[in-house]
Structures are given as structure tokens and as C-alpha cells.
Write a protein that holds these residues in place. Structure first.
Motif, PDB file in Angstrom:
ATOM      1  N   ILE A  35     -79.086  -1.979 -26.564  1.00 36.96           N
ATOM      2  CA  ILE A  35     -79.242  -2.733 -27.816  1.00 36.96           C
ATOM      3  C   ILE A  35     -78.406  -2.040 -28.887  1.00 36.96           C
ATOM      4  CG2 ILE A  35     -80.866  -3.564 -29.556  1.00 36.96           C
ATOM      5  CD1 ILE A  35     -83.069  -3.438 -27.419  1.00 36.96           C
ATOM      6  N   SER A  66     -82.829   1.417 -35.663  1.00 33.78           N
ATOM      7  CA  SER A  66     -83.108   1.541 -34.225  1.00 33.78           C
ATOM      8  C   SER A  66     -84.583   1.828 -33.971  1.00 33.78           C
ATOM      9  CB  SER A  66     -82.338   2.722 -33.620  1.00 33.78           C
ATOM     10  OG  SER A  66     -80.989   2.614 -33.835  1.00 33.78           O
ATOM     11  N   LYS A 110     -81.823   1.581 -24.107  1.00 39.73           N
ATOM     12  CA  LYS A 110     -81.207   2.553 -25.022  1.00 39.73           C
ATOM     13  C   LYS A 110     -80.704   1.786 -26.246  1.00 39.73           C
ATOM     14  CE  LYS A 110     -79.607   5.100 -20.930  1.00 39.73           C
ATOM     15  NZ  LYS A 110     -80.284   6.375 -20.717  1.00 39.73           N
ATOM     16  N   ILE A 111     -81.011   2.327 -27.428  1.00 40.74           N
ATOM     17  CA  ILE A 111     -80.739   1.593 -28.667  1.00 40.74           C
ATOM     18  C   ILE A 111     -79.903   2.441 -29.619  1.00 40.74           C
ATOM     19  CG2 ILE A 111     -81.785   0.339 -30.603  1.00 40.74           C
ATOM     20  CD1 ILE A 111     -84.389   0.217 -28.992  1.00 40.74           C
ATOM     21  N   SER A 112     -78.828   1.851 -30.123  1.00 38.58           N
ATOM     22  CA  SER A 112     -78.012   2.513 -31.146  1.00 38.58           C
ATOM     23  C   SER A 112     -78.030   1.670 -32.414  1.00 38.58           C
ATOM     24  CB  SER A 112     -76.557   2.650 -30.692  1.00 38.58           C
ATOM     25  OG  SER A 112     -76.464   3.392 -29.501  1.00 38.58           O
ATOM     26  N   VAL A 135     -87.250  -0.914 -33.800  1.00 36.22           N
ATOM     27  CA  VAL A 135     -87.038  -1.786 -32.633  1.00 36.22           C
ATOM     28  C   VAL A 135     -87.635  -1.111 -31.395  1.00 36.22           C
ATOM     29  CG1 VAL A 135     -85.307  -2.878 -31.162  1.00 36.22           C
ATOM     30  CG2 VAL A 135     -84.969  -2.818 -33.640  1.00 36.22           C
ATOM     31  N   ALA A 136     -87.356   0.182 -31.230  1.00 37.92           N
ATOM     32  CA  ALA A 136     -87.921   0.922 -30.094  1.00 37.92           C
ATOM     33  C   ALA A 136     -89.444   0.930 -30.164  1.00 37.92           C
ATOM     34  CB  ALA A 136     -87.384   2.354 -30.092  1.00 37.92           C
ATOM     35  N   HIS A 145     -76.346   3.184 -25.920  1.00 34.90           N
ATOM     36  CA  HIS A 145     -76.705   1.826 -25.500  1.00 34.90           C
ATOM     37  C   HIS A 145     -75.782   1.279 -24.417  1.00 34.90           C
ATOM     38  CE1 HIS A 145     -73.651   1.040 -28.630  1.00 34.90           C
ATOM     39  NE2 HIS A 145     -73.411  -0.074 -27.966  1.00 34.90           N
ATOM     40  N   ILE A 186     -77.026  -7.350 -27.291  1.00 33.96           N
ATOM     41  CA  ILE A 186     -77.643  -6.840 -26.057  1.00 33.96           C
ATOM     42  C   ILE A 186     -76.557  -6.673 -24.994  1.00 33.96           C
ATOM     43  CG2 ILE A 186     -79.273  -7.377 -24.192  1.00 33.96           C
ATOM     44  CD1 ILE A 186     -80.904  -8.964 -26.238  1.00 33.96           C
ATOM     45  N   ALA A 197     -83.501   6.192 -28.617  1.00 32.80           N
ATOM     46  CA  ALA A 197     -83.122   5.496 -29.858  1.00 32.80           C
ATOM     47  C   ALA A 197     -82.525   6.511 -30.825  1.00 32.80           C
ATOM     48  CB  ALA A 197     -84.332   4.820 -30.498  1.00 32.80           C
ATOM     49  N   TYR A 245     -78.712  -7.712 -33.670  1.00 35.57           N
ATOM     50  CA  TYR A 245     -78.760  -6.835 -32.492  1.00 35.57           C
ATOM     51  C   TYR A 245     -78.083  -7.481 -31.279  1.00 35.57           C
ATOM     52  CZ  TYR A 245     -81.881  -4.152 -35.377  1.00 35.57           C
ATOM     53  OH  TYR A 245     -82.389  -3.413 -36.416  1.00 35.57           O
TER      54      TYR A 245
END
Lengths: 100, 555
Positions: B469, B425, B451-453, B428-429, B462, B482, B411, B480
Motif C-alpha cells: 500500500i 501509514s 507493507k505500507i509506505s 491504515v495499518a 510496500h 495497491i 508501516a 492509496y
């Protein structure tokens, strides 16, 4: 048609600490949004921003941020400004800790 | 480990002195912010949402105990007692004061570290496989060439004002753990006719226009490598779009001109540049290689490890997920998760940094690595030491057995720290990790990379997450998107967008629906999420994601 002016505060980051600061009505700076000057007139807001830009020894990157009147001073209208007001959401050690 | 030469040390000391004076002049009002900003960026200093942020390079992710302890000391003395390890093998301090930064840089220089070229439109920190020098599948250690590239690129006069930042990653193994196909240049070490050389991949990158890199040359010899790299960057420096920052990266140049045209231009440029390289780089490379000689691996019984593995289920669970095969008999690569459930991915407290430094000294030949997945690696640990090592890690919240699992999330800092971010981010993680820990499904799900940006710049990779995400601002609300099916390995792929995004309070249930769909749809527990997605495609996941959401909404 020109867009209707919405209330603003002048904000930026403090030169030394880098933390979020807001311009006050007495030409100073505060860390607390509720103590900021809420600007409802567009011409006045531009003048106040110009004044902030003339204080590079105190503030970095000043800009006008949307705000609305609240029970105890200005409040943010966008989530970005809400996070700037309080500090990060993963640790309780930003402004939220200082402001109690 | 590479130690600074006198030249390196003097160079860094000079830069630090210059920067100290620049900071003093900024505070005194002799420099405006417009004048100061490029100077601070050249030294890794950003101004973010809540404070300054200092980004420190950990070249090719390698550091020793002394360096890790210094990072801890800096966190305690000038920050808030922690540091954040990033996907490009840097460490970021989120709360320094401007007036303290020169002292921080001097402290770093004491242990051969710096923040030069960790920002700005220049060649950034060179990254590498975090198992370098230890991996069982390694053709050659990528760190010597990464160090050679670092020395070549640092303060390179032609490359200080490139069209945009430029990122190079090196992998020396068959399994790509350095995301080489999503870098401006990816180098894959290959062997041909018993000669070690490099496959050069250009034009990869994530961000607004994600692209997988293309092979521009499948074998460049060691002697030709630096001139070839110089030719590539030089061609892009000339052709790269400076009129539009969104089209400035080399991936766009390669896309607009075509790989064949770029290859031809690089070939022509190479002919001009090659004679200017006298061979001193090869002599230097030999010296650097000697500095990365493997430690003296010991021989010994691994019976203690085998007994613990059979008798201690907690140790076994950790060993199954967090260890990787080592090239030396009796040894293992230890991955220390910085993803305790609910913690901020990539953060380590100063105390944890000191513990990891101590453990590296006691059990790991004094070596540590930072992975692009925001974890810490002890690359060389004898198996007989693993039970004791694990016990120590447990005491300090560092024994989370989740490497490669759903809670091992990359993240980016997102809107909690980053001035560019459009949404958060980190929370959310944290919520995903906590939720699947509560459900006790993590090991059942198996290999799954989320993987989150927090913005389109994709620092959280991501696009190449099995589940990606992307946090955006949709009409003043966090939203967000996906993506599914991304892959960061040698089979790199960009994930496909599922459809409309989800509000902040809808994203965790949405991820749950995808995961439950996978558990229903997989052929066996051995079929990974990515394999299932590749077999059945987007449609069943889309149905689970949106039709079930509608059904819940209608109830």
C-alpha cells in the motif's frame, strides 16, 4: 495568467522544541494556528516570510502555508497542515493534548 | 556481543563532544540552520513534521539487555516514553528537544551505541538477518562481517559525501530475512569448497524506481571482501548521478551502465585497491568473530513445553506463529510482536522495553534482536522456559500471536511523523489489523505480508509486500495505491500495481475485497496468498477489487 493569491500563514518549526509554530500579527510566534496572522496580500506575505527568515533563533524552515479564514481564526486547507496543527493521529500527545 | 574497544569509545566520545559544541553554537546563533543541518544529520538528528527525530543505530539489529534498558531510559527521560523500531533496525525517538540531544547521545555512548551515519549521504547502519547466530538454516553468522563493515565504513573519508545514502544488508542463511535483494549492496554468505565467502548483489532498492539487485560476483573470499566493497562504492561514488537526486542511487548507475560494465569497472578498481589492504582486516575479523561466539546452550528436558503446547490453546497459538526453529537442540527463536491489534507497528513503550530486557536476561542469554519487520526477537530461549516467558509477555501486551499474519504489518511513520510523507501509514495499518482481528480471519488467511509506505520513498517496503500500500497526495486528498505479488525473500519480486488508488476511507474495504477473493480462489488452506497470486495472476484480484467496488457504488 498569474495564479490568484490564496490566503497564507507563516509557519515553521521552533528551534529548540521542533514543534510547529505560526507567526502572529504582533511579530511573535504561537503554537496555535487559530492565533496566527492570516495574510491575504501577496506582497505582505512575502515581507512577513522575510521577517521570519530573519529570526533563525526562533524558527527553522519558515514557509507560507495555505489557510482560510474560520470562525475562530485561520484553518488549514490541506491535510498536511491539518496534521501539523493537531499532532499525530496514533497518539493523543501532540498539539492536540496541549490545545485541549 | 561486540564490545567497544578503547578506540571505538574514544571515537564516539569525540564525536559527541563535537556535536554538543555544534548544538550550543546553533542555539547561540553562531551557526545558521544551513550550516547546522548537515552537522545534525551526520549525527542522526532530523527535523520532522512535529518535532526533531533522533535515529539511533542498532547495528545488525543486535543488542543486549543493558542497551535495551538504556533505550527505555532515554525514552522516559527525554522523549514521550516510547520508541519506534524501524525497517533498518534503528530506533527512532520522535520528540526530543534540540538542547537535550547531546545528553541523549552521551547516554547512548554509555552502552556502546550511537547515531552516527544514521542519516546523510553515507553508508548507513549495516543490517542483517534478525535470526543471526540462531537460525537452523544458517551457513554462517552474518554479524561478525556486518560489524567489520560497520568499522570499515564509519567515518570512511572517501564515503562521507556519496551521491546518496547507501545501504548494506547481510544474510548468512538460505532463507533471506534481510531483504538483501532490495539493498544497494546485499551480501549473501555462501560456502564453496568448504570456504566461507560472499555472493555480492548490487543495485537493489525500492523507492521511486524499485529494482531487484543483481549478482555482481557470486563468490568473494573473506580476504577480498572489504577491498571489493570499497571498489564497488568507489566506482559508484565516481559514476553516481549527482545532478538528479532521483537518479543518484547505485541501482540507477547499474541500470544505466549495465551490470557487466559495472562489474568490469569494479574489477579494475579492485586491482588498485586490493594491495592497500594489508590483512589487518582479517586479524580484526577474527577478533570480532570471537566476540560473537554462541552462548553456552544448556541441555535439558523440553517436557514442560510439550505439555503446555498440548494443553494450553493460547500458548499453542502463540508458539505456532511466533516461534522459529533454532540450530541448537531444545531451543527456539522467540519473536515478540510489536503489532498488537490496533497498535502502532514497531512502537514499544519504555516499560515494554524493560520487560523485554528482563526476559532476555532471564531466559535468553542476554540477547535481543530487532527485525526489519519491526518486531523484537529473543534468539536463544530453551523450550522449557517458553511457557513462563509467554505468561510474562502476556502480562505486558507483548504476546500477540500474529507473526507473519495479516496484522504483522510493516508501516513507515508516514505523515503522522515524517516531513517527506505524502499520506498517513500508521492509521491504515491500525485499521487493517483491527478489522481482521474483529473478523477472526487472521489465522484462516495465514501467511500474508502487508507493507505500507506513506510516500514514494518506500520506507515501508510496500513494493515487496504480498499486498503493498502506497499513500499519496492526489489533489489534496490522501489516496492509496495497491500492489500485489511483491516478495522480500531470496525470490524477491516487485509487486504489480492493481490500478487506480483508493481514498482513505475506501482502503480498508479494498483490502478486505482482495483477501476475500484470495480465500475464494485458493486451492487449499495450505496455498498462501502469494502462491495463489503467482498461480492465477492479477486479473481475478483486479476484478474483485474494482468490479465489486463499482457494484457497491451502484447499489
Amino acid at each position: 495568467m498569474p495564479r490568484e493569491f490564496t490566503p497564507k500563514v507563516v509557519t515553521g518549526n521552533a528551534l529548540i522544541e521542533g514543534d510547529v509554530i505560526y507567526q502572529t500579527a504582533d511579530d511573535g510566534w504561537t503554537r496555535n494556528l487559530s492565533e496566527a496572522e492570516l495574510l491575504t496580500d501577496e506582497a505582505e506575505a512575502r515581507l512577513r516570510l522575510l521577517m521570519a527568515e530573519g529570526q533563525p533563533d526562533q524558527v527553522v524552515g519558515p514557509y507560507l502555508a495555505d489557510a482560510r479564514p474560520g470562525a475562530s481564526g485561520p484553518e488549514p486547507t490541506h491535510f498536511r497542515e491539518a496534521f501539523r496543527r493537531t499532532g499525530p493521529s496514533n497518539y493523543f500527545h501532540g498539539k492536540q493534548a496541549e490545545l485541549g | 556481543m561486540y564490545d567497544y574497544t578503547d578506540f571505538d569509545a574514544a571515537f564516539v566520545a569525540t564525536r559527541n563532544r563535537q556535536f554538543r559544541q555544534q548544538v550550543e553554537r546553533r542555539i547561540a546563533g553562531a551557526l545558521t540552520e544551513d550550516e547546522f543541518k548537515p552537522l545534525r544529520l551526520m549525527n542522526g538528528l532530523y527535523l520532522q513534521l512535529h518535532a526533531y527525530m533522533l535515529r539511533v543505530a542498532i547495528p545488525y539489529g543486535t543488542l543486549g539487555s543493558r542497551q535495551m534498558r538504556k533505550l527505555a531510559e532515554i525514552a522516559d527521560r527525554w522523549d514521550k516514553g516510547y520508541g519506534h523500531f524501524t525497517t533498518r533496525q534503528n530506533i527512532q525517538y520522535n520528540w526530543p528537544k534540540l538542547s537535550d540531544v547531546p545528553d541523549m547521545l552521551d547516554a547512548l555512548a554509555e552502552v556502546n551505541m550511537h547515531a552516527i551515519q544514521t542519516s546523510g549521504n553515507t553508508i548507513r547502519n549495516v543490517t542483517a538477518d534478525h535470526f543471526a547466530g540462531a537460525a537452523a538454516d544458517e551457513v554462517a553468522d552474518p554479524r561478525p562481517v556486518a560489524e567489520l563493515i560497520r568499522q570499515w565504513s564509519t567515518d570512511h573519508p572517501e564515503f562521507q559525501f556519496l551521491p546518496r545514502k547507501f545501504k548494506i544488508a547481510v544474510s548468512g542463511a538460505t532463507q533471506d530475512r534481510a531483504v538483501t535483494r532490495a539493498h544497494d549492496i546485499g551480501l549473501q554468505i555462501v560456502e564453496r569448497d568448504r570456504e566461507i565467502g560472499y555472493a555480492v548483489i548490487v543495485g537493489g532498492g525500492l523507492g521511486r524506481t524499485p529494482m531487484i539487485g543483481k549478482v555482481i560476483n557470486d563468490f568473494v573470499s573473506q580476504a577480498d571482501l572489504l577491498p571489493y566493497l570499497e571498489a564497488v562504492v568507489s566506482v559508484w561514488n565516481l559514476l553516481g548521478r549527482r545532478d538528479n537526486k532521483y537518479k543518484s542511487r547505485i541501482k540507477i548507475t547499474v541500470h544505466e551502465h549495465g551490470i557487466d560494465d559495472i562489474r568490469a569497472r569494479v574489477g579494475e578498481r579492485f586491482k588498485v585497491i586490493r594491495p592497500t589492504f594489508s590483512g589487518i582486516d582479517l586479524a580484526l575479523f577474527d577478533e570480532i568473530k570471537a566476540a560473537f561466539a554462541p552462548p553456552a546452550f544448556r541441555e535439558g528436558s523440553t517436557a514442560i513445553y510439550e505439555t503446555a503446547y498440548k494443553t494450553d490453546p493460547i500458548f499453542r497459538a502463540w508458539a505456532d506463529t511466533n516461534l522459529a526453529p533454532h540450530r541448537a537442540p531444545g531451543y527456539a527463536i522467540v519473536q515478540i510482536s510489536l503489532k498488537a491489534h490496533g497498535a502502532t507497528p514497531g512502537d514499544a513503550t519504555a516499560g515494554q522495553m524493560r520487560v523485554m530486557a528482563d526476559l532476555a536476561e532471564r531466559f535468553g542469554h542476554d540477547e535481543l534482536r530487532i527485525s526489519h519487520e519491526q518486531n523484537v526477537i529473543l534468539p536463544h530461549v530453551h523450550k522449557s522456559d517458553l511457557p513462563e516467558l509467554h505468561a510474562e509477555l502476556k502480562k505486558h501486551g507483548l504476546a500477540t500471536a500474529n507473526i507473519g499474519l495479516i496484522s504483522d504489518i510493516i508501516a513507515c511513520p508516514g505523515m503522522d511523523y515524517c516531513a517527506l510523507a505524502t499520506a498517513r501509514s500508521i492509521p491504515v495499518a491500525q485499521q487493517i489489523a483491527t478489522r481482521f482481528d474483529e473478523l477472526k480471519l487472521e489465522h484462516e488467511i495465514g501467511d500474508l505480508k502487508i507493507k505500507i509506505s506513506g510516500c514514494i520513498n518506500a520506507c515501508g517496503h510496500h513494493h515487496v509486500g504480498h499486498i503493498g500500500i502506497l499513500g499519496l497526495d492526489r489533489a489534496g486528498v490522501e489516496n492509496y495505491q495497491i500492489t500485489l505479488g511483491g516478495d522480500h525473500t531470496q525470490d524477491a519480486a516487485i509487486g504489480e500495481r492493481t490500478g487506480p488508488g483508493f481514498a482513505y476511507d475506501e482502503i480498508i474495504p479494498a483490502i478486505e475485497r482482495i483477501v476475500y477473493a484470495y480465500l475464494d480462489l485458493r486451492e487449499s488452506p495450505e496455498e498462501s496468498f502469494l502462491a495463489t497470486y503467482r498461480r492465477i495472476g492479477m486479473a481475478p484480484f483486479k476484478a474483485a477489487l474494482y468490479e465489486k467496488a463499482e457494484a457497491y457504488a451502484a447499489e
